[in-house]
Design an enzyme around this catalytic site. Structure first.
Site, mmCIF file in Angstrom:
data_model
loop_
_atom_site.group_PDB
_atom_site.id
_atom_site.type_symbol
_atom_site.label_atom_id
_atom_site.label_comp_id
_atom_site.label_asym_id
_atom_site.label_seq_id
_atom_site.Cartn_x
_atom_site.Cartn_y
_atom_site.Cartn_z
ATOM 1 N N ARG A 6 -0.750 -9.537 13.356
ATOM 2 C CA ARG A 6 -1.274 -8.402 12.585
ATOM 3 C C ARG A 6 -2.078 -8.895 11.385
ATOM 4 O O ARG A 6 -3.142 -8.350 11.076
ATOM 5 C CB ARG A 6 -0.122 -7.500 12.115
ATOM 6 C CG ARG A 6 0.499 -6.687 13.237
ATOM 7 C CD ARG A 6 1.812 -6.041 12.849
ATOM 8 N NE ARG A 6 1.689 -5.166 11.697
ATOM 9 C CZ ARG A 6 2.703 -4.887 10.880
ATOM 10 N NH1 ARG A 6 3.902 -5.398 11.081
ATOM 11 N NH2 ARG A 6 2.524 -4.068 9.869
ATOM 12 N N ARG A 54 -10.415 0.520 8.960
ATOM 13 C CA ARG A 54 -10.058 -0.853 9.316
ATOM 14 C C ARG A 54 -11.208 -1.624 9.944
ATOM 15 O O ARG A 54 -11.068 -2.806 10.225
ATOM 16 C CB ARG A 54 -8.866 -0.862 10.279
ATOM 17 C CG ARG A 54 -7.604 -0.410 9.589
ATOM 18 C CD ARG A 54 -6.421 -0.530 10.502
ATOM 19 N NE ARG A 54 -5.225 -0.105 9.799
ATOM 20 C CZ ARG A 54 -4.025 -0.521 10.075
ATOM 21 N NH1 ARG A 54 -3.831 -1.384 11.032
ATOM 22 N NH2 ARG A 54 -3.003 -0.077 9.392
ATOM 23 N N LYS A 85 0.823 -1.214 0.000
ATOM 24 C CA LYS A 85 0.000 0.000 0.000
ATOM 25 C C LYS A 85 0.859 1.267 0.000
ATOM 26 O O LYS A 85 0.586 2.201 -0.759
ATOM 27 C CB LYS A 85 -0.948 0.010 1.204
ATOM 28 C CG LYS A 85 -1.951 -1.120 1.195
ATOM 29 C CD LYS A 85 -2.878 -1.078 2.388
ATOM 30 C CE LYS A 85 -2.203 -1.138 3.734
ATOM 31 N NZ LYS A 85 -1.557 -2.418 4.052
ATOM 32 N N ARG A 144 11.434 -6.188 5.302
ATOM 33 C CA ARG A 144 11.310 -4.766 5.615
ATOM 34 C C ARG A 144 11.823 -4.474 7.015
ATOM 35 O O ARG A 144 12.451 -3.450 7.253
ATOM 36 C CB ARG A 144 9.837 -4.331 5.468
ATOM 37 C CG ARG A 144 9.625 -2.842 5.672
ATOM 38 C CD ARG A 144 8.229 -2.417 5.284
ATOM 39 N NE ARG A 144 7.249 -2.749 6.301
ATOM 40 C CZ ARG A 144 5.950 -2.515 6.188
ATOM 41 N NH1 ARG A 144 5.457 -1.989 5.080
ATOM 42 N NH2 ARG A 144 5.125 -2.827 7.160
ATOM 43 N N ARG A 170 11.312 -0.577 12.567
ATOM 44 C CA ARG A 170 9.970 -0.945 13.004
ATOM 45 C C ARG A 170 9.992 -2.295 13.717
ATOM 46 O O ARG A 170 10.156 -3.334 13.088
ATOM 47 C CB ARG A 170 9.020 -0.987 11.815
ATOM 48 C CG ARG A 170 8.715 0.390 11.271
ATOM 49 C CD ARG A 170 7.724 0.342 10.157
ATOM 50 N NE ARG A 170 6.480 -0.320 10.554
ATOM 51 C CZ ARG A 170 5.432 -0.405 9.758
ATOM 52 N NH1 ARG A 170 5.464 0.102 8.566
ATOM 53 N NH2 ARG A 170 4.344 -1.017 10.180
#
Length: 190
Positions: free
Chosen positions: A146, A89, A14, A128, A134
């Site tokens: 998640r 969401r 995204k 990532r 993160r």
């Protein structure tokens, strides 16, 4: 004005696609993740609250997210339109977004979902996580949580926009350019 929801699980692409769409269509990109990370980094009250949920792989409560997003839209009143990334969401968030946009004489023109297989998502997020700070991308258990939360709580939002005739899906496992071309094909028909 063009209002798009770019939809999909964590790691679907995204953010990457939003950057390209913002440039092509001159839209304002509103990523709840980016807004939360900014607040977390700056240790605002909202940031501390959001972090407590995000660290567990859970969703930030609707009322907090909705008020934050409304403020961002109002700050960018001159935008040609918006890409909502990571929002809504939940069904209540979708209905709140619809109500908010309706109050401004606007609507969500399309929700475009990026579909990616779960194992590919895990690989992407772990990769990532190696390149970013993160913490939520560095722990496979948190990543799977998640994705599970997305599948259980978020994926139903697609049905809301499907019922309005505004839902589209793109294979997110293609090359970045192929995904982008498919997205543009949908947008250009709106």
């Amino acid at each position: 004005m063009l209002h798009l929801i770019l939809f999909g699980p964590p790691g679907a692409g995204k953010g990457t696609q939003s950057e390209k769409l913002v440039e092509k269509y001159e839209l304002c990109h509103l990523s709840t993740g980016d807004i939360f990370r900014y607040n977390i980094k700056n240790e605002t009250d909202l940031g501390k609250l959001a972090k407590s949920y995000m660290d567990k792989g859970e969703l930030v409560p609707d009322e907090v997210t909705i008020k934050m997003l409304e403020a961002e839209v109002d700050k960018n009143a001159d935008a040609k339109g918006f890409i909502f990334d990571g929002f809504p969401r939940t069904i209540p968030q979708a209905k709140a977004l619809d109500t908010f946009l309706n109050s401004k004489g606007a609507k969500v023109d399309a929700m475009i979902a990026l579909h990616v297989d779960e194992e590919e998502l895990v690989k992407r997020l772990l990769l990532r996580g190696k390149d970013s700070a993160r913490a939520d991308d560095q722990n496979e258990d948190v990543i799977r949580k998640r994705i599970s939360v997305y599948n259980e709580q978020t994926a139903q939002v697609a049905g809301h926009y499907e019922g309005l005739g505004r839902f589209h899906q793109v294979n997110g496992e293609q090359s970045i350019d192929e995904v982008f071309n498919n997205l543009c094909g949908i947008i250009n028909k709106l």
